[in-house]
Design a protein around this motif. Structure first.
Motif, PDB file in Angstrom:
ATOM      1  N   THR A 274       0.855  -1.185   0.000  1.00 16.59           N
ATOM      2  CA  THR A 274       0.000   0.000   0.000  1.00 16.59           C
ATOM      3  C   THR A 274       0.890   1.234   0.000  1.00 16.59           C
ATOM      4  O   THR A 274       1.866   1.295   0.751  1.00 16.59           O
ATOM      5  N   ARG A 275       0.540   2.164  -0.827  1.00 18.86           N
ATOM      6  CA  ARG A 275       1.313   3.409  -0.930  1.00 18.86           C
ATOM      7  C   ARG A 275       1.416   4.084   0.436  1.00 18.86           C
ATOM      8  O   ARG A 275       0.410   4.207   1.150  1.00 18.86           O
TER       9      ARG A 275
ATOM     10  N   GLU B 159       2.859   3.000   3.070  1.00 17.93           N
ATOM     11  CA  GLU B 159       2.992   2.109   4.227  1.00 17.93           C
ATOM     12  C   GLU B 159       4.335   1.375   4.164  1.00 17.93           C
ATOM     13  O   GLU B 159       4.632   0.702   3.180  1.00 17.93           O
TER      14      GLU B 159
ATOM     15  N   ALA C 146       1.405   4.499  -6.137  1.00 16.19           N
ATOM     16  CA  ALA C 146       0.682   3.287  -6.517  1.00 16.19           C
ATOM     17  C   ALA C 146       1.008   2.957  -7.967  1.00 16.19           C
ATOM     18  O   ALA C 146       1.124   3.860  -8.796  1.00 16.19           O
TER      19      ALA C 146
ATOM     20  N   ASP D 296      -3.297   2.223  -3.849  1.00 16.63           N
ATOM     21  CA  ASP D 296      -3.532   3.431  -3.070  1.00 16.63           C
ATOM     22  C   ASP D 296      -4.120   3.049  -1.722  1.00 16.63           C
ATOM     23  O   ASP D 296      -4.775   2.006  -1.606  1.00 16.63           O
ATOM     24  N   SER D 297      -3.906   3.899  -0.734  1.00  8.32           N
ATOM     25  CA  SER D 297      -4.458   3.544   0.576  1.00  8.32           C
ATOM     26  C   SER D 297      -5.978   3.490   0.470  1.00  8.32           C
ATOM     27  O   SER D 297      -6.603   4.311  -0.205  1.00  8.32           O
TER      28      SER D 297
ATOM     29  N   GLN E  88      -7.522   1.274  -1.180  1.00  6.38           N
ATOM     30  CA  GLN E  88      -7.858   0.497  -2.377  1.00  6.38           C
ATOM     31  C   GLN E  88      -7.623  -0.985  -2.098  1.00  6.38           C
ATOM     32  O   GLN E  88      -6.665  -1.349  -1.413  1.00  6.38           O
ATOM     33  N   LYS E  89      -8.515  -1.842  -2.603  1.00  4.30           N
ATOM     34  CA  LYS E  89      -8.324  -3.292  -2.461  1.00  4.30           C
ATOM     35  C   LYS E  89      -8.025  -3.863  -3.838  1.00  4.30           C
ATOM     36  O   LYS E  89      -8.598  -3.410  -4.825  1.00  4.30           O
TER      37      LYS E  89
END
Ligand SMILES: [Cu+2]
Length: 628
Positions: free
Chosen positions: A410-411, A413, A472, A499-500, A502-503
């Motif tokens: 995840t962007r 993290e 991302a 992106d945070s 986003q799954k």
């Protein structure tokens, strides 16, 4: 100049009768900083001569090759040929004299498939028609003419070519890097025998290529000029660059701001050019290199020394060699090293590349911890691959996936990846396209900085990598050690950064990873590990993202999506993990060439039916896509 194509070696009969006897002038490496000629009464006067010369592509006191080379009259010959650089509209009075015992075919701003060559007999001088009407980067080249054609036995002829730059008014300073090759079959009487391969940037191969010294926040403007007969996907570690122009040697397309785009890998065609601009934002050692593994392989040192090594075996390691020796000997050819120093605070604000999406601040949270194991199965070559340790249970020593397991981050993290080496050779992992600290970049013995170089990961040792992906997109991880062998055996895998919030939805978001797959010890191009045929299912009317990745050892791939009524269309939404500028997100023919080291995300909203995604390379993979 015509493309070099294989020929019947029996036709290559003659060696030059005269040139081997006279003492040869030493060819100097040409850093392409000093234009040839003099300006007299407003006219640029350039007098060139092509002759035989002695060339030291590696160390100045290392092994030499004899080659044709171009110099200015009265000066030493140079490799590559002298730089012709004038302002747009300049009047140029240039000529070239042929001091070789052969006729030469000479091409000026004429590109790869030149139909307008100039023939110059031995001893003759001919004018060199340099066009200065349009600004840009161009090429000129000469080749030996024997038996009514370009004499392909003269591998060294690729060195007698160079760059022409026509400057727009007030052009900012830049650097020019010319890529050349020297290829000769080991045994010219044996059709299809392997080549001796020597590849250089401005006349030198790694580690003797020029070292680029930069400071954080510098703006680096480079022109890449390819005078070789092969394509080169040029890859920058750690940073994006902006592509500002592309040319074919004859015509240069200088991009308007709307046409520019970001990349970490850009392929340059034979006799083609591109220009790039980038800003190093982090300190440390970085490289800009060709992503074709043979073009950057340490085997070139042995090739130059006429020592024929078996590239299916681990490369020999000198006892007592250090990590830095590893970087110097295991890599060669088309690599530029860049060391980036910190900017003194007094210098003020650090620049960023205009138009580049900026990373958000990273979150202060505990890093997500992973263990990535480089594994090996017994066998003739020992199939290689990565395994991901999920939880506490350690994967079996011979368990592996090809491609390696997708790493989904995840962007913003942080992640901490322990790379464990269960191979029988040193290794290192490069996080291709990820903007990270130099020390974790994966070039053993080079990444990091003087006194704090990243180590080789020895068998049964491990190395902890830390980074926080700032954007991302689609990226890759792969071995950056003995790439020819380790990439061919399967040490590569995809990275997806979301992106945070986003799954990852595998129903609409698809990995299409093209890389080597060994079947019964024979190498094939495979997609997601499958050779020849592969099936995908897409839902009609939904927008799907295909994350196309080429991580083959040495091969371009022609990729196209075809339906019953011919090629379809798609939108290119990202290249190398960077989002495509909005103005360029248009429906276009679903056809693209991807070089090794390139990723491209495309989006399509298919109608029901059956389609084929063709990935044509040294072996072809046909992906059947059923849309319902
Ligand atoms: Cu290359």
């Amino acid at each position: 100049m015509p493309v070099l194509v294989p020929v019947v070696t029996a036709m290559l009969c003659c060696t030059s009768p005269r040139s081997e006897r006279a003492p040869l002038a030493a060819a100097l490496p040409n850093d392409n900083r000093t234009p040839a000629g003099v300006t007299i009464a407003g006219v640029r006067r350039i007098r060139l001569v092509v002759q035989r010369a002695l060339w030291h592509p590696d160390a100045d006191n290392g092994p030499s090759l004899q080659t044709e080379a171009v110099g200015e009259e009265g000066k030493a010959p140079m490799i590559p040929a002298p730089l012709i650089r004038v302002p747009v509209g300049a009047t140029v009075d240039a000529s070239i004299r042929n001091a070789l015992p052969d006729t030469i075919i000479f091409s000026v701003q004429c590109g790869e498939n030149c139909q307008d060559s100039i023939y110059i007999a031995p001893g003759a001088t001919r004018p060199m028609p340099v066009r200065t009407t349009a600004a840009g980067t161009f090429t000129y080249s000469s080749a030996l003419f024997r038996h009514g054609a370009v004499w392909l036995g003269s591998a060294a002829a690729s060195q007698s070519a160079g760059a022409i730059v026509v400057d727009a008014p007030n052009a900012p300073p830049d650097r020019i890097f010319v890529v050349s090759e020297w290829i000769q079959q080991w045994d010219t009487t044996k059709a299809g025998d392997d080549d001796r391969l020597i590849m250089t940037i401005n006349g030198k191969m790694w580690p003797h290529t020029e070292r680029i010294h930069a400071v954080v926040g510098d703006t680096l403007r480079w022109r890449v000029v390819n005078i070789s007969g092969d394509t080169h996907p040029m890859h920058l570690h750690g940073f994006y660059f902006r592509v500002d122009s592309r040319g074919n040697g004859a015509v240069d397309s200088i991009y308007t701001p709307d046409q520019r785009r970001m990349a970490v890998t850009e392929e340059v065609a034979p006799f083609g050019t591109f220009s790039l601009q980038w800003i190093p934002e982090r300190v440390g050692n970085w490289i800009f290199h060709c992503h074709k593994a043979f073009h950057m392989s340490g085997f070139q040192h042995a090739d130059l020394a006429e020592e024929r090594l078996d590239y299916t075996l681990p490369a020999p390691h000198r006892p007592g060699a250090t990590d830095a020796d590893h970087a110097a000997t295991m890599m060669a050819g088309l690599i530029l090293g860049i060391d980036v120093a910190a900017r003194k605070p007094v210098d003020g604000v650090v620049a960023t590349l205009a138009g580049a999406p900026r990373a958000d601040g990273t979150r202060s949270m505990a890093p997500r911890k992973l263990r990535l194991l480089a594994q090996r199965k017994p066998g003739k070559y020992g199939l290689h691959g990565y395994a991901l340790q999920r939880g506490d249970s350690v994967p079996a020593l011979d368990s592996l996936e090809i491609p390696g397991p997708p790493l989904v981050f995840t962007r913003g993290e942080p992640v901490e990846i322990t790379v464990v080496n269960h191979l029988d050779a040193y290794t290192g992992v490069h996080w291709h396209g990820i903007e990270l600290d130099s020390y974790y970049d994966g070039v053993a013995g080079w990444s990091g900085s003087t006194g704090h170089l990243a180590p080789r990961i020895a068998p049964n040792d491990s190395f902890v990598v830390r980074f926080t992906p700032p954007r991302a997109g689609s990226f890759m991880y792969h071995s950056h050690s003995e790439e020819v062998r380790q990439l061919a055996l399967g040490l590569y895998g995809p990275i997806v950064v979301l992106d945070s919030g986003q799954k990852w939805d595998p129903a609409t978001d698809h990995l299409v990873v093209l890389g080597f797959v060994l079947v019964n010890d024979n190498p094939y191009a495979g997609v997601n590990g499958a050779v020849a045929n592969y099936g995908m299912r897409l839902s009609a009317g939904k927008t799907h993202r295909l994350r196309l990745m080429n991580i083959l050892v040495d091969n371009d791939a022609s990729v196209s999506l075809v339906g019953d009524s011919g090629p379809l269309t798609w939108k290119v939404v990202a290249k190398d993990g960077a989002d495509t500028p909005v103005a360029q997100r248009i429906e276009r023919a679903a056809k693209v060439t991807l070089g090794p080291g390139e990723t491209m995300d495309v989006e399509l909203t298919p109608k029901p039916g059956q389609y084929q995604l063709q990935m044509l390379s040294f072996s072809n993979v046909l992906i059947t896509i059923n849309v319902r």
